[in-house]
Design a protein around this motif. Structure first.
Motif, PDB file in Angstrom:
ATOM      1  N   GLN A  40      69.462  98.591  38.472  1.00 55.48           N
ATOM      2  CA  GLN A  40      69.759  99.661  39.423  1.00 55.48           C
ATOM      3  C   GLN A  40      68.955  99.472  40.703  1.00 55.48           C
ATOM      4  N   ASP A  41      67.673  99.145  40.558  1.00 56.37           N
ATOM      5  CA  ASP A  41      66.838  98.888  41.743  1.00 56.37           C
ATOM      6  C   ASP A  41      67.364  97.697  42.538  1.00 56.37           C
ATOM      7  N   LEU A  42      67.768  96.653  41.831  1.00 55.61           N
ATOM      8  CA  LEU A  42      68.289  95.465  42.500  1.00 55.61           C
ATOM      9  C   LEU A  42      69.605  95.767  43.215  1.00 55.61           C
ATOM     10  N   ILE A  43      70.448  96.566  42.597  1.00 53.49           N
ATOM     11  CA  ILE A  43      71.708  96.965  43.230  1.00 53.49           C
ATOM     12  C   ILE A  43      71.428  97.743  44.507  1.00 53.49           C
ATOM     13  N   GLU A  44      70.537  98.715  44.419  1.00 55.59           N
ATOM     14  CA  GLU A  44      70.211  99.522  45.603  1.00 55.59           C
ATOM     15  C   GLU A  44      69.637  98.660  46.720  1.00 55.59           C
ATOM     16  N   ALA A  45      68.770  97.716  46.378  1.00 52.23           N
ATOM     17  CA  ALA A  45      68.189  96.829  47.390  1.00 52.23           C
ATOM     18  C   ALA A  45      69.259  95.937  48.012  1.00 52.23           C
ATOM     19  N   THR A  46      70.162  95.415  47.191  1.00 46.14           N
ATOM     20  CA  THR A  46      71.219  94.541  47.697  1.00 46.14           C
ATOM     21  C   THR A  46      72.154  95.296  48.626  1.00 46.14           C
ATOM     22  N   LEU A  47      72.602  96.474  48.202  1.00 42.53           N
ATOM     23  CA  LEU A  47      73.498  97.256  49.055  1.00 42.53           C
ATOM     24  C   LEU A  47      72.800  97.695  50.341  1.00 42.53           C
ATOM     25  N   HIS A  48      71.523  98.022  50.248  1.00 46.34           N
ATOM     26  CA  HIS A  48      70.748  98.364  51.453  1.00 46.34           C
ATOM     27  C   HIS A  48      70.718  97.180  52.414  1.00 46.34           C
ATOM     28  N   ASP A  49      70.409  95.998  51.894  1.00 43.49           N
ATOM     29  CA  ASP A  49      70.367  94.799  52.731  1.00 43.49           C
ATOM     30  C   ASP A  49      71.721  94.553  53.392  1.00 43.49           C
ATOM     31  N   LEU A  50      72.798  94.669  52.617  1.00 46.60           N
ATOM     32  CA  LEU A  50      74.126  94.416  53.162  1.00 46.60           C
ATOM     33  C   LEU A  50      74.492  95.422  54.245  1.00 46.60           C
ATOM     34  N   ARG A  51      74.128  96.670  54.033  1.00 47.05           N
ATOM     35  CA  ARG A  51      74.415  97.680  55.065  1.00 47.05           C
ATOM     36  C   ARG A  51      73.595  97.421  56.319  1.00 47.05           C
ATOM     37  N   HIS A  52      72.384  96.943  56.134  1.00 44.33           N
ATOM     38  CA  HIS A  52      71.492  96.693  57.262  1.00 44.33           C
ATOM     39  C   HIS A  52      71.973  95.517  58.121  1.00 44.33           C
ATOM     40  N   ILE A  53      72.466  94.469  57.486  1.00 47.96           N
ATOM     41  CA  ILE A  53      72.883  93.289  58.261  1.00 47.96           C
ATOM     42  C   ILE A  53      74.202  93.505  58.976  1.00 47.96           C
ATOM     43  N   ASN A  54      74.945  94.501  58.579  1.00 44.83           N
ATOM     44  CA  ASN A  54      76.258  94.738  59.171  1.00 44.83           C
ATOM     45  C   ASN A  54      76.258  95.969  60.057  1.00 44.83           C
ATOM     46  N   LYS A  55      75.365  95.979  61.000  1.00 47.21           N
ATOM     47  CA  LYS A  55      75.282  97.117  61.912  1.00 47.21           C
ATOM     48  C   LYS A  55      76.474  97.143  62.854  1.00 47.21           C
ATOM     49  N   ALA A  56      76.713  98.312  63.391  1.00 47.20           N
ATOM     50  CA  ALA A  56      77.830  98.506  64.314  1.00 47.20           C
ATOM     51  C   ALA A  56      77.674  97.609  65.537  1.00 47.20           C
ATOM     52  N   GLY A  57      78.776  97.324  66.180  1.00 45.17           N
ATOM     53  CA  GLY A  57      78.747  96.526  67.392  1.00 45.17           C
ATOM     54  C   GLY A  57      79.173  95.091  67.172  1.00 45.17           C
ATOM     55  N   ARG A  58      79.168  94.661  65.948  1.00 44.86           N
ATOM     56  CA  ARG A  58      79.633  93.308  65.653  1.00 44.86           C
ATOM     57  C   ARG A  58      81.145  93.330  65.466  1.00 44.86           C
ATOM     58  N   SER A  59      81.745  92.184  65.701  1.00 45.64           N
ATOM     59  CA  SER A  59      83.181  92.083  65.461  1.00 45.64           C
ATOM     60  C   SER A  59      83.436  92.121  63.951  1.00 45.64           C
ATOM     61  N   GLU A  60      84.660  92.407  63.599  1.00 47.92           N
ATOM     62  CA  GLU A  60      85.042  92.436  62.187  1.00 47.92           C
ATOM     63  C   GLU A  60      84.701  91.105  61.511  1.00 47.92           C
ATOM     64  N   GLU A  61      85.061  90.015  62.157  1.00 53.35           N
ATOM     65  CA  GLU A  61      84.795  88.698  61.579  1.00 53.35           C
ATOM     66  C   GLU A  61      83.298  88.497  61.342  1.00 53.35           C
ATOM     67  N   ARG A  62      82.500  88.836  62.321  1.00 51.89           N
ATOM     68  CA  ARG A  62      81.042  88.661  62.179  1.00 51.89           C
ATOM     69  C   ARG A  62      80.476  89.551  61.083  1.00 51.89           C
ATOM     70  N   ARG A  63      81.011  90.763  60.944  1.00 55.15           N
ATOM     71  CA  ARG A  63      80.548  91.674  59.891  1.00 55.15           C
ATOM     72  C   ARG A  63      80.823  91.071  58.515  1.00 55.15           C
ATOM     73  N   ILE A  64      82.009  90.542  58.341  1.00 56.11           N
ATOM     74  CA  ILE A  64      82.378  89.960  57.042  1.00 56.11           C
ATOM     75  C   ILE A  64      81.604  88.671  56.777  1.00 56.11           C
ATOM     76  N   LEU A  65      81.567  87.775  57.748  1.00 52.93           N
ATOM     77  CA  LEU A  65      80.902  86.489  57.536  1.00 52.93           C
ATOM     78  C   LEU A  65      79.398  86.646  57.336  1.00 52.93           C
ATOM     79  N   ALA A  66      78.827  87.734  57.840  1.00 54.32           N
ATOM     80  CA  ALA A  66      77.395  87.995  57.638  1.00 54.32           C
ATOM     81  C   ALA A  66      77.067  88.172  56.158  1.00 54.32           C
ATOM     82  N   ILE A  67      78.022  88.663  55.378  1.00 59.09           N
ATOM     83  CA  ILE A  67      77.786  88.793  53.935  1.00 59.09           C
ATOM     84  C   ILE A  67      77.608  87.420  53.309  1.00 59.09           C
TER      85      ILE A  67
END
Length: 167
Positions: A40-67
């Protein structure tokens, strides 16, 4: 993560943590409860990281490829064995139980995250989110199995093609 939860005994856990069994069981009612808390802790950390790297302002492609870039960076860590959640889900002989349900819940949350990164005006958005999730899981599995030379880059290129093709 290196050995799999089913291959780690409580004595291993207490030795590594430097605590007595009683202390462990005062905080976790069972080994399964401990395993669930860790994942559960690892899931929360992973989802937090993913939300953090995909901040607004990036193009759709950049948001997806960042994952894919995020997964590639995780894959560079010592002892990385692919998706820890896929490994966890396979610990039991049958697709059932609390760990399986937790991992299944994570995969649904990851899919919702991917879906949210896609432009709302996109045609076949739901199907594209599914396809991208399959690419993510495939890249992680192949990284672990080493059946593909560079699975993350291959999956990332396939994701880019899907994004262009399904506009």
């Amino acid at each position: 993560m290196r050995r799999g939860a089913s291959n780690v005994g409580i004595n291993d856990v207490t030795d590594a943590a430097g605590v007595a069994k009683m202390t462990l069981y005062n905080n976790f009612e069972s080994k399964e409860a401990l395993v669930l808390a860790v994942y559960q802790d690892l899931i929360e950390a992973t989802l937090h990281d993913l939300r953090h790297i995909n901040k607004a302002g990036r193009s759709e492609e950049r948001r997806i490829l960042a994952i894919f870039d995020y997964l590639d960076s995780k894959g560079q860590e010592d002892g990385y064995r692919g998706c820890p959640f896929i490994h966890a889900s396979l610990q039991d002989g049958e697709p059932s139980g609390a760990v399986y349900e937790l991992v299944s819940s994570y995969k649904r949350a990851l899919r919702e995250h991917v879906l949210g990164l896609l432009d709302e005006s996109r045609r076949n958005r739901e199907e594209l989110a599914d396809q991208l999730l399959v690419l993510l899981d495939g890249a992680e599995t192949e990284r672990y199995l080493k059946g593909v030379t560079n699975s993350t880059n291959s999956a990332k290129r396939a994701a880019k093609a899907l994004l262009l093709f399904q506009q």
